[in-house]
Scaffold this motif. Structure first.
Motif, PDB file in Angstrom:
ATOM      1  N   CYS A 184       0.934  -1.072   0.156  1.00 20.63           N
ATOM      2  CA  CYS A 184      -0.085  -0.036  -0.073  1.00 20.63           C
ATOM      3  C   CYS A 184       0.916   1.303   0.034  1.00 20.63           C
ATOM      4  O   CYS A 184       1.480   1.672   0.880  1.00 20.63           O
TER       5      CYS A 184
ATOM      6  N   GLU B 208      -0.352   4.263  -0.912  1.00 23.22           N
ATOM      7  CA  GLU B 208      -1.464   5.191  -1.074  1.00 23.22           C
ATOM      8  C   GLU B 208      -1.382   6.863  -0.946  1.00 23.22           C
ATOM      9  O   GLU B 208      -2.069   7.308  -1.135  1.00 23.22           O
TER      10      GLU B 208
ATOM     11  N   SER C 128      -4.376   7.644   3.868  1.00 25.88           N
ATOM     12  CA  SER C 128      -4.504   6.163   3.589  1.00 25.88           C
ATOM     13  C   SER C 128      -5.784   5.384   4.011  1.00 25.88           C
ATOM     14  O   SER C 128      -5.521   5.108   5.290  1.00 25.88           O
TER      15      SER C 128
ATOM     16  N   ALA D 147       1.899   6.690   3.496  1.00 28.00           N
ATOM     17  CA  ALA D 147       0.889   5.709   3.897  1.00 28.00           C
ATOM     18  C   ALA D 147       1.355   4.910   5.290  1.00 28.00           C
ATOM     19  O   ALA D 147       0.534   4.810   6.233  1.00 28.00           O
TER      20      ALA D 147
END
Lengths: 261, 437, 423
Positions: free
Chosen positions: B162, B164, B168, B309
């Protein structure tokens, strides 16, 4: 059934405007998009494939950037994307374009149906579909709004005219051009987006499709643009002043003077 | 359902770096990006510390779209209508690799970096928002995009990374972190101001691709925890201020971020640098400031967090974010490669990722400046009294008058004694040394 | 065909860059370079470079046809159930002008089943000759058969110019015919003229959504083919005294293939107040704000006995249906009176209504482009002006009727029965 969908990359026509001072198109910030009518063509091809089996190929002619348009076709669910790109294709009118597309379709080989959008929003001619059908030697139906039935030999399509809807039986292989309203185009799914990113768009040159040089591009185009001008539609408008009541009364008397009321 | 070995959510520096390393090793990796292209959502225009980048792609700066390298650094205290500053102008920094400091615009840079990863064999899918994970036996086995109810929108993977960014949602959904508190965020507003290369070169004393990074403290954000900055792009300046949100909203009549930026731009020492420019864009964004003490867990069964993130933003004076993001992305990739043979990516196997982070500058620097913000918050004199004092001292000393210097010195030391407690000052310095800078 | 920049004449002034509508020219090191992939060889740069004459178009003179063998201006006489479409009379009007400047005949070709009586109409409307092909197989329009017959006629009689209406039939047939004849076709022309020097047909049509007008020629191929949307040109007046020849075409030499077949026709319910034929159109745009407000347009239209038109944005917003749309993607209209209410006048709209006889524009923004094409302009809130206008019109109508009642009772009852007066 094997379906070939012809698509075109066009400038986003609603964003295009003219610079009043220089009389030229303002192109900055204008995106290239897939011709909106072609989205219906792709969608209809995919629906037929889902119903009857087979494959959908997307085919385009244009500069190398048009690969993005074919990728969009792939991300919606087409199996194969082919771009016809060659300096020799430049300046083609609708006749040269349909000749070029026809050569490519013949190179692809077997097909049951070619689907085109009714017209491209940049040229607005609606010529390429019927002209391509002629070059392929297959029958066509324009402005299809609904497909009722498809068999191996024929399809029954409904076309729309000014004042009627007509059911037409078209023998296959054939070509149809589709109108807005035939379907609601889907959004690309993750699966097909990945497929699109991982599928190579094939790029074919004039040589690859065995095109006769005198029939492609500018050379193969009987028509020629000789002048571009900004449309002049100025009228010496008369401003009607005053409060609303006066404006309206003034207008009515003017219209009566000119005998339209 | 489509399947691949690794899916990375987010094509920013962390995600692309991770994808780059994996693809280079022949891993089947797919990066999903929400924006229409990598960097599309990114307003970042600032200093990029690039030693990680340089390890990945040696001499990347010869081909990457970097605006300028940082030839001059300028740290300044803005006080009322004057400034006291420290200039670092080193010939060493003007030679490759330029002290690994570059000014980049991420909207352009990320696109370039993504193409490099693609060339290694990574697949990057843009315009795709990941909405949730796919779970099996309490283990993450993939992600779903946009509409979750369609098999065509599910992507399964051995492991998910992840990347992001700051907000997040996925790390919350994975149960790795709580919602960020407002206190733990900084709001940054920025304008890109067009001046043209010639004007910029002249005002900042630059030539060719030399760039300048100016950082301002104290009255850049009067009475508040924050700073101001000017970075030189090629033809434009990035001018902005950042302020800790709790500072802004703890007040009765908080100034808007725009007002702060306007005030900064109109400071008599800033105005000459930015005047006459045309504002091309304006942006505001949040920077996470979890700090070392509030970091989330970095991994769980089938998932690792990297970059923003995971909260890897250094709150210190160095503003280190992108470099750490890339480093964490690379370490996540290395962790995957180390476990690839056995295809084991459960939490036990991924613990290795945390070890790597702990042994690297990423967590060590985060730890080093763990108390920076708190110290500034509790020792407000650092941003208020001391800067003013420094200014008073310097201006009195350099004041041209018929007062003998010996008298001036005596006055200054009297002033110092009256305004500073030596003990308190020593304590502040100690605290800063221990856990601030 | 090609284009080249003469390096020694080029000053690098960039006038050509500004003139190029396709963005194909860049100037580097004081020399213009033309990107051949973007160039459409329109010659705008050549025009712009008159001072230096540094750009020239290179024509390859490929005379593929002997132009002198092609004579006559032809019109495809579209008909439905024996009734000639109005666009044909418009084309005959324009075609006559063209034929006159070429000193060539104007002819029509009429295909159908038992349509001979309509051939006489075509003569009354100006055709010197009518080529008539009659057959059961031509009873309904099918692309295959019509293409076969039309190309057969053209090959045999070699017209110089062939005009089609840009109707659903014309748009499907003309490109197929042009493709088989390997000649040029220009769609949706808004202007047709003969070039006095070359005698070529100058075909003008909107390009780029109406932002530009392109003039197109077909210099080396014959016939020159063009299509024209209905209502673009004025129809000719019928003249019963006109004489002409009807020539029956013996298509039987051709084997008519028919790979498509019309199974059924569902007539759309006759649309009330269709905009294509209306003498007065009241059109509403996005400025009305919502569907509820759009009703004031309908009220005004009703009071005036007018049809309701709309801009694309009003249709897209769902306030009114697609058949009412005027413009590039909708219909071209040419009423006696067009009242544009709350329509800003995007170029796509203007191309569809600018040839209306009288245009009234009502808009709150005095800068709106619609005012540039209007004869009478009212700057004001449509929501105020339109209802006021409606009231004024209703007042007049009442007064008229009162007058009639007093003077002639019989006429009054006729008016009531024909629905002019609302009881």
């Amino acid at each position: 059934m094997n379906i070939i969908v012809c698509v075109k990359q066009v400038p986003d026509i609603l964003e295009v405007s003219v610079d009043k001072e220089t009389n030229t198109l303002i192109r900055e910030g204008v995106d290239s998009v897939i011709n909106p009518f072609d989205l219906y063509a792709v969608e209809e091809g995919l629906r037929l494939k889902e119903q009857y089996g087979g494959q959908v190929y997307v085919l385009s002619m244009g500069p190398p950037q048009a690969i993005a348009t074919l990728r969009q076709g792939l991300s919606l669910g087409a199996e194969r994307g082919i771009l016809l790109s060659d300096i020799g294709f430049a300046g083609a009118d609708t006749l040269a374009t349909s000749y070029t597309l026809a050569k490519a379709v013949k190179k692809i080989g077997h097909f049951d149906l070619v689907i085109c959008g009714r017209q491209a929003v940049d040229g607005d001619t609606a010529h390429v579909g019927p002209s391509l059908a002629e070059k392929l030697g297959v029958p066509h139906v324009s402005c299809v709004i609904k497909i009722h039935e498809v068999t191996e030999e024929y399809m029954i399509a409904e076309r729309i005219t000014e004042d009627a809807k007509e059911k037409v039986k078209l023998s296959l292989p054939g070509l149809i051009t589709v109108c807005k309203g035939i379907n609601e185009p889907r959004f690309p799914s993750l699966k097909w987006k990945i497929n699109a990113a991982r599928t190579r768009v094939e790029v074919w040159s004039a040589h690859d499709i065995g095109a006769d040089e005198s029939k492609i591009g500018l050379k193969g185009s009987p028509t020629r643009v000789v002048k571009m001008t900004t449309p002049q539609h100025h009228r010496a408008g008369q401003m009607l002043e005053g409060p609303v009541g006066e404006q309206v009364a003034d207008l009515v008397s003017k219209l009566r003077e000119r005998q339209v009321l | 359902m489509t399947k691949c070995e690794v899916v990375i959510v987010g094509a920013g520096p962390a995600g692309i770096a991770c994808g780059y390393v994996l693809a280079e090793a022949g891993v089947d990796v797919i990066i999903l990006e929400r924006g229409q292209y990598p960097g599309a959502k990114n307003m970042f225009g600032g200093i990029f510390f690039a030693d990680q980048m340089n390890k990945l792609i040696p001499e990347f700066y010869t081909e990457a779209p970097v605006e300028r390298f940082v030839a001059k650094k300028h740290y300044a205290l803005l006080i009322n209508d004057s400034e006291v500053s420290l200039n670092i102008d080193s010939e060493e920094h003007k030679k490759p690799p330029y002290n690994h400091s570059y000014i980049v615009r991420r909207s352009v840079f990320d696109k370039w970096f993504a193409e490099k990863a693609k060339a290694q064999g990574a697949t990057i899918i843009c315009g795709t928002a990941v909405t949730d994970f796919v779970w099996r036996d309490r283990r993450i086995i993939g992600v779903t995009a946009d509409t979750a109810d369609d098999d065509d929108n599910v992507l399964l993977a051995d492991v998910v990374v992840c990347a992001e960014g700051a907000n997040s949602m996925l790390s919350e959904k994975a149960g790795l972190r709580n919602r960020l508190s407002m206190r733990a965020r900084c709001i940054s507003v920025k304008e890109v101001i067009e001046l043209g290369k010639d004007v910029i070169d002249e005002r900042f004393g630059l030539t060719a691709r030399e760039g300048a990074a100016y950082e301002y403290f104290a009255d850049a954000t009067p009475g508040m925890l924050g700073d101001g900055f000017i970075y030189t792009n090629m033809e434009t300046l990035s001018v902005g201020v950042g302020v800790v949100i709790s500072e802004l909203y703890g007040r009765r009549n908080p100034p808007s971020p725009n007002q702060l930026l306007d005030r900064f731009k109109n400071h008599p020492c800033i105005r000459p640098l930015v005047k006459g420019g045309k504002t091309l864009e304006y942006s505001a964004h949040m920077i996470p400031m979890d700090g070392f003490r509030n970091l989330p867990r970095f991994y769980t069964d089938g998932l690792m967090l990297v970059g923003d993130a995971a909260g890897f933003v250094n709150n210190s004076i160095c503003h280190e974010g992108v470099n750490m993001a890339m480093a964490s992305g690379i370490m996540a990739a290395e962790t995957i490669l180390a476990n690839r043979q056995e295809r084991r990516y459960d939490a036990r196997a991924l613990r290795q990722y945390e070890h790597r982070l702990k042994n690297s500058f990423v967590l060590q620097n985060m730890k080093n400046s763990r108390d920076f913000i708190d110290i500034l918050r509790t020792h407000k004199e650092l941003l208020n009294n001391y800067p003013h004092l420094v200014q008073d001292v310097i201006t009195s000393y350099f004041k041209v008058s018929d007062v003998p210097k010996s008298t001036v010195k005596r006055d200054i030391s009297r002033m110092l004694r009256s305004r500073v407690s030596v003990v308190k000052a020593a304590r502040t310095v100690m605290a800063l040394m221990r856990g601030g800078i | 065909m090609g284009i080249r920049v003469i390096a020694e004449k080029c000053s690098g002034c960039k006038l050509c860059v500004k003139a190029c509508p396709f963005g194909a020219i860049t100037v580097t090191k004081k020399l213009a370079r033309i990107d051949i992939a973007k160039c459409n060889f329109c010659g705008a740069c050549v025009e712009a470079c008159k001072k230096f004459n540094a750009i020239e178009l290179i024509y390859e003179n490929v005379q593929t046809v002997d132009k002198s063998k092609y004579r006559g201006v032809w019109v495809f006489a579209e008909q439905k159930m024996g009734g000639i479409s109005d666009v044909v009379f418009e084309l005959l009007g324009k075609g006559r002008q063209l034929a006159r400047s070429l000193a060539e005949p104007i002819c029509a070709m009429l295909l159908g089943d038992q349509v001979a009586s309509a051939a006489r109409d075509l003569i009354c409307f100006g055709a010197d000759k009518v080529y008539l092909a009659e057959s059961e197989q031509l009873g309904v329009f099918i692309e295959d058969t019509f293409t076969e017959v039309v190309t057969g006629l053209i090959k045999e009689h070699k017209p110089n110019i062939v005009l089609f209406g840009a109707t659903s039939i014309g748009r499907s047939l003309a490109p197929r015919v042009a493709s088989r004849l390997e000649t040029g076709l220009t769609a949706d022309c808004t202007g047709l003229e003969i070039d006095p020097a070359t005698k070529d047909l100058l075909q003008t049509r909107p390009a780029f959504g109406g932002n530009l007008m392109a003039t197109i020629i077909c210099p080396n191929h014959r016939p020159q083919m063009a299509s024209v949307r209905p209502k673009v040109f004025k129809p000719v007046q019928r003249n019963e005294l006109r004489m002409g020849r009807i020539i029956k075409y013996d298509y039987k030499n051709h084997t008519l293939t028919q790979r498509a077949q019309l199974l059924a026709v569902v007539k759309e319910a006759a649309k009330t107040g269709g905009i294509a034929e209306a003498e007065i159109i009241v059109a509403g745009g996005f400025g009305l704000g919502d569907a509820e407000n759009f009703k004031i347009i309908e009220k005004l239209a009703q009071a005036m006995g007018a049809a309701v038109g709309a801009s694309r944005r009003a249709v897209d917003s769902g306030w009114v249906s697609l058949p009412n749309q005027v413009g590039q993607t909708g219909k071209t209209v040419r009423p006696k009176l067009y009242i544009a209410c709350g329509i800003s006048g995007a170029i796509q709209h203007l191309v569809g209504m600018q040839s209306s006889e009288i245009i009234v524009a009502i808009n709150k923004n005095p800068q709106a482009p619609i005012f540039n094409v209007a004869d009478y302009c009212i700057v004001g809130d449509v929501l105020e002006v339109v209802p006021a206008l409606t009231k004024e019109i209703e007042k007049i109508r009442l007064a008229e009727q009162d007058e009639l009642t007093v003077t002639d009772g019989e006429l009054e009852s006729q008016l009531v029965s024909s629905g002019v007066r609302q009881s």
